[in-house]
Design an enzyme around this catalytic site. Structure first.
Site, PDB file in Angstrom:
ATOM      1  N   TRP A 228       0.843  -1.208   0.000  1.00  0.00           N
ATOM      2  CA  TRP A 228       0.000   0.000   0.000  1.00  0.00           C
ATOM      3  C   TRP A 228       0.873   1.251   0.000  1.00  0.00           C
ATOM      4  O   TRP A 228       0.418   2.324   0.359  1.00  0.00           O
ATOM      5  CB  TRP A 228      -0.921  -0.006   1.225  1.00  0.00           C
ATOM      6  CG  TRP A 228      -2.033  -0.999   1.116  1.00  0.00           C
ATOM      7  CD1 TRP A 228      -3.301  -0.754   0.663  1.00  0.00           C
ATOM      8  CD2 TRP A 228      -2.004  -2.394   1.446  1.00  0.00           C
ATOM      9  NE1 TRP A 228      -4.047  -1.910   0.682  1.00  0.00           N
ATOM     10  CE2 TRP A 228      -3.275  -2.933   1.159  1.00  0.00           C
ATOM     11  CE3 TRP A 228      -1.023  -3.249   1.939  1.00  0.00           C
ATOM     12  CZ2 TRP A 228      -3.599  -4.275   1.349  1.00  0.00           C
ATOM     13  CZ3 TRP A 228      -1.342  -4.597   2.135  1.00  0.00           C
ATOM     14  CH2 TRP A 228      -2.610  -5.091   1.844  1.00  0.00           C
ATOM     15  N   CYS A 264      -6.538  -5.217  -1.578  1.00  0.00           N
ATOM     16  CA  CYS A 264      -7.656  -6.081  -1.192  1.00  0.00           C
ATOM     17  C   CYS A 264      -8.431  -6.693  -2.359  1.00  0.00           C
ATOM     18  O   CYS A 264      -8.783  -7.872  -2.315  1.00  0.00           O
ATOM     19  CB  CYS A 264      -8.604  -5.348  -0.241  1.00  0.00           C
ATOM     20  SG  CYS A 264      -9.341  -3.866  -0.949  1.00  0.00           S
ATOM     21  N   HIS A 323     -13.319  -1.971   1.358  1.00  0.00           N
ATOM     22  CA  HIS A 323     -12.459  -3.135   1.553  1.00  0.00           C
ATOM     23  C   HIS A 323     -13.176  -4.324   0.912  1.00  0.00           C
ATOM     24  O   HIS A 323     -14.398  -4.427   0.985  1.00  0.00           O
ATOM     25  CB  HIS A 323     -12.214  -3.389   3.045  1.00  0.00           C
ATOM     26  CG  HIS A 323     -11.332  -4.575   3.296  1.00  0.00           C
ATOM     27  ND1 HIS A 323     -10.156  -4.784   2.617  1.00  0.00           N
ATOM     28  CD2 HIS A 323     -11.482  -5.647   4.115  1.00  0.00           C
ATOM     29  CE1 HIS A 323      -9.608  -5.915   3.032  1.00  0.00           C
ATOM     30  NE2 HIS A 323     -10.399  -6.466   3.932  1.00  0.00           N
ATOM     31  N   ASP A 346     -11.377 -13.672   4.337  1.00  0.00           N
ATOM     32  CA  ASP A 346     -10.620 -12.503   3.885  1.00  0.00           C
ATOM     33  C   ASP A 346      -9.145 -12.866   3.763  1.00  0.00           C
ATOM     34  O   ASP A 346      -8.518 -13.255   4.744  1.00  0.00           O
ATOM     35  CB  ASP A 346     -10.812 -11.366   4.907  1.00  0.00           C
ATOM     36  CG  ASP A 346     -10.305 -10.025   4.375  1.00  0.00           C
ATOM     37  OD1 ASP A 346      -9.601 -10.009   3.350  1.00  0.00           O
ATOM     38  OD2 ASP A 346     -10.618  -9.000   5.003  1.00  0.00           O
ATOM     39  N   TYR A 509      -7.356   5.889   0.910  1.00  0.00           N
ATOM     40  CA  TYR A 509      -8.567   5.064   0.930  1.00  0.00           C
ATOM     41  C   TYR A 509      -8.494   3.999   2.011  1.00  0.00           C
ATOM     42  O   TYR A 509      -9.490   3.442   2.431  1.00  0.00           O
ATOM     43  CB  TYR A 509      -8.829   4.432  -0.449  1.00  0.00           C
ATOM     44  CG  TYR A 509      -8.222   3.062  -0.669  1.00  0.00           C
ATOM     45  CD1 TYR A 509      -8.949   1.903  -0.364  1.00  0.00           C
ATOM     46  CD2 TYR A 509      -6.946   2.900  -1.179  1.00  0.00           C
ATOM     47  CE1 TYR A 509      -8.404   0.653  -0.554  1.00  0.00           C
ATOM     48  CE2 TYR A 509      -6.399   1.648  -1.376  1.00  0.00           C
ATOM     49  CZ  TYR A 509      -7.132   0.526  -1.063  1.00  0.00           C
ATOM     50  OH  TYR A 509      -6.604  -0.718  -1.260  1.00  0.00           O
TER      51      TYR A 509
END
Length: 548
Positions: A228, A264, A323, A346, A509
């Site tokens: 990220w 994600c 997400h 996840d 974000y």
């Protein structure tokens, strides 16, 4: 005749879309094989059985070495074979498998001996058998009742993944490609790379939990490295992928070197591919205003000092503007009745679960009712979709008191692609009761009792001064001014004096703060039942909502 039989099996087992020569079948369903022997088979004197072996150490007791006897009549729910045709040296067998069989790659051996006291002869087939989960079979725990849903969640190899903000929901088309050449092999390779014993591949709860760990590279050299940072120069930017095929092929062909980079929606897209490929119904799901609870408090906590300045080092909980994770479909015989159906999984590495970066499967029904003590990782997913945002102020003695809570800040517009169309389906109601309803409050309070701050909801607070931030029109657009107004109302029958603290900041974000643009505080005096408007100066929005 070999290929003819392969064709018939593939058709009956809904596996005709896979490439490759192997026999690809689903458990709990009869399949056909043809054997060519060196002489005609005599049922009276010849004994014959099949051996199937999977995993590094096949054992009969673990279900990884299967001995299939020849019987006169097939009965369901067990391994057995019956001769259905005999033609010279060729025999055709119908073979049954139980719906609880271990899934994966099996080697096949035929063992034959006659009563004349000759030694048994065994012959290993050059063809392997791949056994998949079977959503078409009622006895299989992944059984899905509806044909349209099976077409969507098992057989559809293209889908849509949602992103952006709830005010501006974007959709990207994603090529899941679970039937592309090499993808089934890559999925079996991933299962092999995980340390799960082969016998564990019979239970879909186990399999999806392992896959949620293996799709991220953290702690097990899994498929994708998360990044990220904004710097993707030594890999592929997460926003550049448009499907899972290239990622899975790259991982397999490099013998398990993690692929750079994912965020994600990439983790989720690849997870959907792997689960559908193995026969577990799955979909990618996007949650807007998604909380990341770091301390299992089941609340999203914001800490301020005595002067109401944020205490940065304590503010580790964050809210991502979106997400993406997955739902997969299965019964949950390991949980109390009523918790089968959709399970949240996840693969994005956020928090460890039992020491490994993985998450799920968490029953969506359990999340909805706040029963966070039901495994796996239900508290974490609950917090993502339904935690309250609680504001704490430091007292002079160093303790903290709650001074404000937002009950609707988290978990909006939970979205997935609709069945049989490219429309967006809103599935928020599956994850939480109607926002603000009594049932929803009960779920939140039930959940928090099992978190690390069980007393959060016990202290009553006066909440008669309300604050609302309003945006004109559509809200902020990139590069345009945002006009904010703050409405403060006194709902009580007494006058109230208070101070309005406001702060505007730029945010990624992922919910990470970049910096503060503007800070203000002003005293407010309100008569009973009086409202008061503060018009903030315009702010040119520099929203960093882009994907990279």
């Amino acid at each position: 005749p070999e290929s003819e039989i392969t064709g018939q099996n593939r058709q009956e087992h809904h596996t005709e879309l896979y490439h490759g020569e192997e026999l690809i079948i689903r458990r709990g369903q009869t399949f056909q094989i043809e054997l060519e022997l060196n002489r005609p088979f005599n049922a009276d004197t010849d004994k014959l059985h099949l051996d199937l072996k999977t995993g590094p150490l096949p054992m009969v007791s673990k279900g990884t070495h299967v001995i299939i006897p020849l019987v006169d009549h097939l009965e369901d729910e067990r391994w057995e074979a019956k001769i259905v045709e005999q033609n010279g040296n060729k025999i055709k067998l119908s073979v049954n498998s139980p719906a609880s069989a271990v899934c994966g790659l099996y080697g096949l051996t035929v063992a034959c001996n006659s009563s004349k006291g000759e030694a048994a002869t065994t012959h290993s087939s050059s063809k392997n058998i791949v056994m998949l989960f079977n959503p078409w079979c009622e006895e299989d725990t992944v059984f899905l009742d509806d044909e349209d849903e099976r077409k969507e969640y098992v057989l559809n190899d293209i889908g849509r993944i949602y992103y952006g903000t709830e005010k501006q929901i974007g959709a990207r088309t994603w090529n899941f490609g679970q039937f592309h050449e090499g993808i089934l092999e890559a999925c079996l390779f991933i299962l092999e790379k995980s340390d799960m014993p082969a016998s564990g591949r019979a239970d879909p709860v186990n399999v999806v939990r392992v896959i949620s760990a293996m799709i991220n590279a953290q702690d097990d050299f899994g498929v994708l490295v998360g990044n990220w940072s904004g710097d993707y120069s030594d890999g592929v930017s997460p926003a550049a992928w448009s499907g899972s095929v290239e990622i899975l092929r790259k991982y397999h062909s490099s013998n398990g070197t993690p692929v750079s980079y994912g965020q994600c929606w990439v983790f989720s897209g690849v997870t959907t591919t792997v689960l559908r490929c193995l026969g577990i119904p799955a979909r990618s799901v996007t949650n807007f205003q998604s909380a990341h609870d770091t301390d299992v408090s089941l609340t999203t906590d914001v800490y301020f000092d005595e002067e109401l300045e944020p205490i940065d080092y304590l503010n580790s909980d964050s809210v991502w503007n979106f997400h993406v994770w997955n739902d997969c479909w299965m019964a949950r015989p390991d949980l109390p009745p009523g918790h089968g159906g959709w399970q949240a999984v996840d693969a994005t590495p956020q928090e460890t679960s039992q020491g490994t970066f993985r998450c799920g499967p968490a029953s969506v029904n359990a999340i909805r009712s706040g029963q966070v003590y039901l495994k796996h990782d239900t508290p974490f997913v609950f917090a993502e979709v339904n935690s309250d945002k609680i504001y704490w102020q430091r007292n002079l003695d160093g303790t903290f008191s709650q001074f404000h809570s937002e009950k609707k800040a988290v978990g909006h517009c939970i979205s997935t692609k609709a069945v049989s169309s490219d429309e967006r389906a809103d599935i928020t109601h599956l994850y939480k009761q109607q926002e603000g309803s009594e049932e929803e409050r009960i779920a939140v309070e039930t959940a928090s009792r099992y978190g690390s701050k069980p007393d959060t909801y016990s202290s009553p607070m006066a909440e008669d001064v309300s604050v609302e931030v309003k945006m004109e029109g559509e809200g902020p657009r990139m590069g345009a001014d945002a006009k904010l107004s703050i409405l403060v109302k006194n709902l009580s029958s007494q006058p109230r004096r208070t101070t309005l603290h406001s702060q505007v900041a730029v945010m990624y974000y992922t919910g990470v703060l970049k910096g503060t643009i503007k800070k203000d505080q002003m005293p407010v005096e309100l008569l009973p039942n009086e409202g008061w408007l503060s018009f903030k100066a315009d702010i040119t929005t520099i929203f960093i909502l882009t994907m990279d």
